[in-house]
Write an enzyme that holds these catalytic residues in place. Structure first.
Site, short mmCIF file in Angstrom:
data_model
loop_
_atom_site.label_atom_id
_atom_site.label_comp_id
_atom_site.label_asym_id
_atom_site.label_seq_id
_atom_site.Cartn_x
_atom_site.Cartn_y
_atom_site.Cartn_z
N GLU A 1 -23.80 1.85 -41.44
CA GLU A 1 -22.86 1.09 -42.28
C GLU A 1 -23.56 0.61 -43.55
OE1 GLU A 1 -20.53 -1.91 -40.28
OE2 GLU A 1 -19.79 -2.72 -42.19
N ASP B 1 -16.58 -2.32 -28.61
CA ASP B 1 -17.64 -2.92 -29.41
C ASP B 1 -18.12 -4.20 -28.71
OD1 ASP B 1 -19.26 -2.88 -31.61
OD2 ASP B 1 -17.72 -3.45 -33.06
N SER C 1 -14.48 -6.10 -35.36
CA SER C 1 -13.73 -6.44 -36.58
C SER C 1 -12.34 -6.96 -36.22
CB SER C 1 -13.63 -5.22 -37.50
OG SER C 1 -13.14 -4.10 -36.79
N LYS D 1 -20.52 0.10 -28.10
CA LYS D 1 -21.34 0.13 -29.32
C LYS D 1 -22.06 -1.21 -29.44
CE LYS D 1 -19.59 -0.34 -33.66
NZ LYS D 1 -20.31 -1.57 -34.08
O1 KIV Z 1 -16.16 -3.57 -35.83
C1 KIV Z 1 -15.98 -2.57 -36.55
O2 KIV Z 1 -14.87 -2.29 -37.00
C2 KIV Z 1 -17.13 -1.73 -36.85
C3 KIV Z 1 -16.96 -0.57 -37.78
C4 KIV Z 1 -16.74 -1.00 -39.17
C5 KIV Z 1 -18.06 0.39 -37.69
O3 KIV Z 1 -18.18 -1.97 -36.35
#
Ligand code: KIV
Length: 288
Positions: free
Chosen positions: A185, A86, A48, A116
């Site tokens: 989510e 992420d 994000s 993740k």
């Molecule tokens: O990228 C992100 O912020 C996310 C969260 C909203 C779980 O994947």
């Protein structure tokens, strides 16, 4: 009280003890430090960052190099929380080998302690290989923004029986290959509750109701720094209004000559200043 460093093992233990897990995003060192000092259990350097910080229209464009850059900054500010990097779009989907190498870079080069990835059965072989390589992986099911074009938009997932069943099956598959947690989510709370009861790994909700084992939000949403925020977000502060006010006062005071004052200035010893004046001459024609 300084609590112990959070690890992926702590996640499982917290679920077993019925303790709720707190997680937030952060993208830079000073905010990561604040989030860590608040006692958060895990910090997600979310993709994000693409829309929240870098101004992309969605998360698809953010690159491995950008994610590593932000993860490094976050890791420098954190002492206790688990740092989760992420994996960006197309850093793990194409092949098992690429997935393992890219996941490894988050730990080796950026100081993350886990990664993740989004998706269930579609990425299971990659998730399994990363875990086999010693890289802890968190799953992410339901609304998976990297799949936006396949999902046909940012919509709540699993409202109908068949879709809900597929998400539950994916959660079980991810548990089976050894993920240490699963973000859910934008799924109905009944489905999130059922998954939470049916898997032993902690579920971390994000628009998934109150019955998950933990909760994650985008930091800028809860601080009131995002222009739009979804229905599931609770704003705990309105920093945008505070920041706008402070910036307007700064602009006004500089224009009006009210800032800086001598209170914000450094002073030279008077004798030194007299010597300086003497050496350079008092007149306007001085070359200094
Ligand atoms: O990228 C992100 O912020 C996310 C969260 C909203 C779980 O994947």
């Amino acid at each position: 009280m300084q609590r112990n460093k959070v690890t992926t093992v702590t996640f499982r233990e917290m679920k077993e003890r019925g303790e709720r897990i707190t997680m937030l995003t952060a993208y830079d060192c000073p905010t990561a430090r604040l989030v860590d000092e608040a006692g958060i259990d895990a910090i997600l350097v979310g993709d994000s960052v693409a829309n929240v910080i870098l101004g992309y229209k969605d998360t698809l464009a953010v690159t491995m190099e950008e994610m590593l850059h932000h993860t490094r900054a976050v890791a420098r500010g954190v002492k206790r929380a688990l740092v989760v990097g992420d994996m960006p779009f197309m850093s793990y989907q194409a092949s098992v080998e690429e997935a393992v190498r890219n996941a490894g870079r988050f730990l080796k080069e950026a100081g993350a302690e886990a990664v993740k990835v989004e998706g269930g059965r579609e990425v299971l072989d990659k998730v399994e290989a990363m875990i086999q390589a010693g890289i802890p992986v968190m799953g992410h099911l339901g609304l998976t923004p990297q799949w936006v074009h396949r999902l046909g938009g940012y919509k709540v997932q699993g409202r109908k029986q068949a879709a809900a069943r597929a998400i539950l099956e994916d959660a079980k598959k991810l548990e089976g290959v050894g993920v240490f947690g699963i973000v859910l989510e934008c799924v109905p709370w009944q489905l999130a509750k059922l998954i939470t009861e049916r898997v032993r790994v902690p579920t971390i909700g994000c628009g998934a109701g109150p019955y998950c084992d933990g909760q994650v939000l985008v930091l800028h949403d809860l601080l009131g720094l995002s222009q739009l925020s979804p229905r599931f977000v609770k704003r705990y502060a309105d920093l945008a209004t505070l920041v706008r006010g402070a910036l307007r006062r700064y602009v006004g005071e500089v224009r009006a000559g009210k800032f800086p004052t001598l209170d914000h200035s450094y002073e030279m010893d008077e004798a030194e200043f007299r010597k300086l004046k003497k050496s350079v001459g008092g007149g306007r024609e001085s070359s200094v």
